[in-house]
Enzyme design. Structure first.
Site, PDB file in Angstrom:
ATOM      1  N   LEU A 158       5.957   0.233   2.481  1.00 27.86           N
ATOM      2  CA  LEU A 158       7.399   0.391   2.584  1.00 27.86           C
ATOM      3  C   LEU A 158       7.734   1.796   3.041  1.00 27.86           C
ATOM      4  O   LEU A 158       7.161   2.771   2.555  1.00 27.86           O
ATOM      5  CB  LEU A 158       8.050   0.171   1.216  1.00 27.86           C
ATOM      6  CG  LEU A 158       8.158  -1.273   0.754  1.00 27.86           C
ATOM      7  CD1 LEU A 158       8.476  -1.314  -0.732  1.00 27.86           C
ATOM      8  CD2 LEU A 158       9.237  -2.000   1.545  1.00 27.86           C
TER       9      LEU A 158
ATOM     10  N   CYS B 287      14.267  -0.867  -7.775  1.00 27.13           N
ATOM     11  CA  CYS B 287      13.366  -0.910  -6.622  1.00 27.13           C
ATOM     12  C   CYS B 287      12.422  -2.100  -6.747  1.00 27.13           C
ATOM     13  O   CYS B 287      12.221  -2.851  -5.793  1.00 27.13           O
ATOM     14  CB  CYS B 287      12.579   0.386  -6.504  1.00 27.13           C
ATOM     15  SG  CYS B 287      11.476   0.407  -5.089  1.00 27.13           S
TER      16      CYS B 287
ATOM     17  N   MET C 278       0.827  -1.210   0.000  1.00 27.88           N
ATOM     18  CA  MET C 278       0.000   0.000   0.000  1.00 27.88           C
ATOM     19  C   MET C 278       0.860   1.257   0.000  1.00 27.88           C
ATOM     20  O   MET C 278       1.951   1.268   0.562  1.00 27.88           O
ATOM     21  CB  MET C 278      -0.933   0.004   1.221  1.00 27.88           C
ATOM     22  CG  MET C 278      -1.903  -1.163   1.197  1.00 27.88           C
ATOM     23  SD  MET C 278      -3.001  -1.210   2.627  1.00 27.88           S
ATOM     24  CE  MET C 278      -4.144   0.108   2.234  1.00 27.88           C
TER      25      MET C 278
ATOM     26  N   GLY D 128      -1.007   4.504   0.053  1.00 29.40           N
ATOM     27  CA  GLY D 128      -1.889   5.611   0.384  1.00 29.40           C
ATOM     28  C   GLY D 128      -2.547   6.201  -0.860  1.00 29.40           C
ATOM     29  O   GLY D 128      -3.444   7.024  -0.747  1.00 29.40           O
TER      30      GLY D 128
ATOM     31  N   GLY E 205      -0.435  -2.469  -6.705  1.00 32.65           N
ATOM     32  CA  GLY E 205      -1.358  -1.652  -7.495  1.00 32.65           C
ATOM     33  C   GLY E 205      -0.831  -1.296  -8.873  1.00 32.65           C
ATOM     34  O   GLY E 205      -1.219  -0.281  -9.429  1.00 32.65           O
TER      35      GLY E 205
ATOM     36  N   CYS F 136      10.616   8.946  -6.574  1.00 35.55           N
ATOM     37  CA  CYS F 136      10.092   9.212  -5.238  1.00 35.55           C
ATOM     38  C   CYS F 136      11.086   9.982  -4.385  1.00 35.55           C
ATOM     39  O   CYS F 136      10.738  10.925  -3.697  1.00 35.55           O
ATOM     40  CB  CYS F 136       9.683   7.908  -4.558  1.00 35.55           C
ATOM     41  SG  CYS F 136      11.037   6.775  -4.227  1.00 35.55           S
TER      42      CYS F 136
ATOM     43  N   ASP G 131      -4.618   3.775  -6.379  1.00 36.68           N
ATOM     44  CA  ASP G 131      -4.487   2.464  -7.024  1.00 36.68           C
ATOM     45  C   ASP G 131      -4.353   1.331  -6.001  1.00 36.68           C
ATOM     46  O   ASP G 131      -5.113   0.365  -6.032  1.00 36.68           O
ATOM     47  CB  ASP G 131      -3.281   2.463  -7.977  1.00 36.68           C
ATOM     48  CG  ASP G 131      -3.465   3.424  -9.141  1.00 36.68           C
ATOM     49  OD1 ASP G 131      -4.628   3.691  -9.493  1.00 36.68           O
ATOM     50  OD2 ASP G 131      -2.457   3.910  -9.679  1.00 36.68           O
ATOM     51  N   SER G 132      -3.379   1.463  -5.098  1.00 37.46           N
ATOM     52  CA  SER G 132      -3.180   0.366  -4.139  1.00 37.46           C
ATOM     53  C   SER G 132      -4.341   0.292  -3.149  1.00 37.46           C
ATOM     54  O   SER G 132      -4.677  -0.787  -2.654  1.00 37.46           O
ATOM     55  CB  SER G 132      -1.845   0.514  -3.416  1.00 37.46           C
ATOM     56  OG  SER G 132      -1.776   1.727  -2.717  1.00 37.46           O
TER      57      SER G 132
END
Lengths: 385, 365
Positions: free
Chosen positions: B36, B103, B11, B13, B127, B200, B16-17
């Site tokens: 994560l 990743c 997840m 937030g 997701g 990210c 999608d997930s």
């Protein structure tokens, strides 16, 4: 996942509210809702409840009722004690030195750090031994006539060790330095007579002993210099303004009564379970160590480090089996940094990240502990495999 | 446990997930959320695109609403070592990395999948927009998502059968617009966030500033030359330029120049006009074949040379198990070393590897 069993072994984080406590609180939300400052009957009723609660707690602590200040909990009590006394001592006496132990709760240590960083106080840490205990001798070496305040935690939340408060208080008394102790974890189990403890300030918080969250108190001995940190209508002798939270104050007092009534029973029951738990772990789980003192510790408190075990993973796996535990302090999940307390005791950062705290409460049973130990042993073997 | 089995959903937030988690709960799985905690630069934590305290709060809210357990998995150090360090090394070595690949390989289908397996999960879901199909020979094939504009098979080409065997992509068959609608239907407390292709840990900042702050290496200025060796200007250090870059070259000229090559040996930046950025042939190393090495050494394929590039028609020649030479039917611009070339037959993703200048360049682990 809805029906998985839930066994709570994290009573140092918080406790469920006891039924008599809840019952005592309920009338003060709706029927007896007055503001104690008001002249009329509603106000009088509320003031009566407030002073009644104050008297109950004062008698438990063996202090005068006007030496008690209600706060929003242990954290606020610690903040008020440190900031209020340090600033008053500087104003009145030019005292600029703060002395705390390295095993304080963050409510004390972060406040002291802010006093040092922003307000220019000189912050010094006492030493602790490998059990996390301070020594009066070390305090005697470090205390000074310009020390504004000494703060030493009564019983540590992460490792359960109990500090020699009366011995430390005696030294502070010799130097006329105000002495504060955070007794948040100690209230349910340890003597809290402030005359015997000989402290000037003592913090308590209700939710650690079957009272509600969001309410606590600070004992401030008469004539202790302290500045208010929250100003306004002058409630609580001008030290902590704001309309008193009557239902919660009533709950705090009722929780204190609950402790008085059942404390001895709990201690006997929990100490036996805790000792069983500790000896099982040390005998059956390889590379495990007890953290904190083996006997000078809270009767409901067991804490360990397990070499090669990531405590976040351990907590997750335990939770999925239905066991709610902690790595030490409840405030650190998701951002695992090694505990300052364990580092101060000499543990390596890696070992400090392998900690587990199991804290028992009045409803913990032998059967729960047995089931817990079986799972713990399996899970640790699994993580290490 | 219900009979569908236990699934760990990664997840973030985001919508999608969060929708994935809700779909899995609805489908009757025993769902466990994991998030994560990746590395952020000191002082830039709030800008991180996917694991800010804010996203954590959102993911926790979703998990609480769905009544599923939720755990945060700390991957800061692992992410730094497996993704951030090689990201900087690649730039310093003159290539343009895609850290999402590392990743996915090492963190999501590495550390996170390990955590899922350790708690005894039967499945692992994310997701991503992609589709998995299991055939009778019990191998799993990866297909492009139904939503062509959201397809993420490009960044999933690094996965193997062991990774995909237990993997679920619950939204691969939905359009993004449908996923947004599902979030509303499920009343999920996800914030409206803009989709972003930013990395990210750059948090929307420029990678050049990131390199300046985070590497000890000195950046050595050098010459900007054209293909004929004419000196056109001075560059500020090769890592600050990418293939195809036109802006901020500091060349005084009426016609536009594009970066076509970074020559690490001579520390020079080679530029040319738009035409010179076009390429028809290139090599790909470290190729991962999702369903094993193809039987034929020459294949007609679709090739994607960047995440946002279209699928180009071409032929590949497989001359070693993990080395391929690509011949595009039509030349394409900005074929960039360090980016992945991913191969498709129709909707099926065969695998892919990293674009290199020369066949004998170092291969990617």
């Amino acid at each position: 996942m809805k029906n998985r069993p839930r066994i709570y072994l994290d009573y140092s984080a918080t406790t469920p509210i006891a039924q008599p406590v809840l019952n005592a609180m309920l009338p003060f939300f709706k029927d007896e809702f007055g503001n104690p400052s008001s002249i009329h009957i509603f106000g009088q009723k509320a003031e009566g409840a407030l002073e009644n609660a104050r008297n109950t707690i004062a008698s438990f602590l063996n202090c005068r009722s006007d030496e008690l200040i209600f706060t929003s909990g242990g954290t606020e009590s610690d903040n008020l004690a440190l900031r209020g006394v340090a600033l008053a001592r500087r104003k009145n006496f030019g005292a600029n030195h703060i002395l705390i132990s390295p095993v304080e709760h963050h409510a004390v240590s972060k406040t002291a750090q802010q006093l040092a960083k922003i307000f220019g106080f000189e912050l010094e840490l006492l030493e602790v031994d490998s059990y996390g205990l301070v020594s009066p001798e070390n305090l005697r070496q470090k205390i000074r006539h310009d020390t504004a305040l000494v703060s030493i935690i009564y019983a540590n939340n992460e490792i359960g060790s109990i500090n020699p408060i009366p011995e430390c208080a005696k030294i502070c008394r010799e130097f006329s330095v105000p002495f504060h102790s955070d007794a948040v974890q100690a209230t349910a189990y340890l003597p809290l007579n402030v005359n015997i403890l000989n402290v000037d300030l003592l913090s308590i918080g209700a939710h650690k002993f079957y009272g509600p969250k969001g309410i606590g108190a600070l004992y401030v001995k008469q004539h202790t210099p302290i500045l208010p940190m929250q100003t306004g209508g002058g409630q609580e002798w001008g030290i902590r303004s704001g309309t008193p939270n009557i239902p919660y104050i009533v709950g705090l007092a009722e929780a204190i009564k609950f402790v008085e009534n059942y404390q001895n029973e709990w201690i006997e029951h929990l100490q036996r379970l805790r000792d069983e738990l500790i000896s099982y772990v040390l005998e059956n789980i390889p590379d495990s160590q007890l953290t904190g003192h083996p006997t000078l510790r809270l009767p409901n408190h067991a804490s360990f480090v397990f070499d090669g075990v990531d405590s976040q993973k351990l907590l997750m796996l335990l939770d999925l089996e239905g066991f709610a535990c902690s790595s030490g302090s409840a405030c650190k999940t998701g951002n695992p940094l090694p505990s300052d307390v364990l580092l101060a005791m000499g543990y390596s950062p890696k070992l400090a990240l392998s900690s587990l705290r199991v804290t028992l409460g009045k409803d913990t049973t032998q059967e729960q502990i047995e089931r817990f130990l079986t799972s713990l042993e399996k899970i640790i073997a699994k993580i290490r495999s | 446990m219900r009979k569908k089995g236990t699934v760990v959903i990664a997840m973030s937030g985001g919508v999608d997930s969060s929708v994935c988690a809700a779909l899995l709960v609805k489908q009757g799985y025993s769902v466990i959320g994991m998030m994560l905690k990746l590395w952020s630069e000191n002082g830039h934590e709030a800008e991180n695109r996917c694991c800010t305290p804010d996203s954590q709060r959102l993911a926790k809210n979703v998990a609480a609403q769905l009544d599923i357990p939720f755990y945060i998995i700390d991957a800061k150090n692992d992410f730094y070592d497996a993704v951030v360090t090689p990201f900087m090394q690649d730039y310093l070595a003159g290539i343009t990395p895609n850290p999402c690949l590392r990743c996915n390989r090492n963190i999501r289908w590495g550390l996170l999948l390990e955590n899922a397996q350790q708690i005894g999960a039967d499945f692992f879901a994310t997701g991503h927009y992609a589709i998995l199909r299991h055939n009778k020979a019990q191998s799993v094939r990866l297909f492009r998502a139904r939503d062509d504009t959201k397809d993420q098979s490009y960044v999933l080409h690094v996965l193997n059968q062991r990774d995909l065997e237990k993997t679920l992509f619950p939204i691969g068959n939905y359009l993004k617009s449908e996923v947004r609608q599902l979030a509303i239907d499920f009343k999920l407390p996800v914030a409206v966030r803009r989709d972003s292709q930013d990395l990210c840990f750059l948090g929307g900042g420029d990678y050049r500033d990131f390199l300046r702050r985070n590497t000890q290496e000195p950046f050595i200025p050098g010459k900007i030359i054209d293909q004929h060796g004419n000196v056109l200007g001075e560059h500020q250090g090769l890592p600050f330029y990418t293939i195809g870059q036109r802006k901020n070259l500091g060349i005084n000229s009426t016609k536009p120049h594009y970066v076509i090559k970074k020559d690490v040996l001579t520390n020079s930046l080679i530029v040319g006009d738009k035409e010179t950025t076009l390429k028809k042939e290139f090599f790909v190393n470290g190729v991962n074949w999702i369903n094993g090495l193809p039987k034929h050494s020459h294949l007609r394929v679709g090739v994607k040379v960047r995440y946002r590039a279209p699928i180009l028609n071409g032929t590949i020649q497989i001359y070693a198990e993990n080395q391929v030479r690509v011949f595009l039917d039509e030349p394409y611009y900005d074929i960039t070393p360090g980016q992945a070339a991913v191969f498709y037959q129709k909707e099926c993703c065969l695998g892919g590897g990293l674009i290199t200048e020369n066949a004998d360049s170092r291969s990617e682990g």
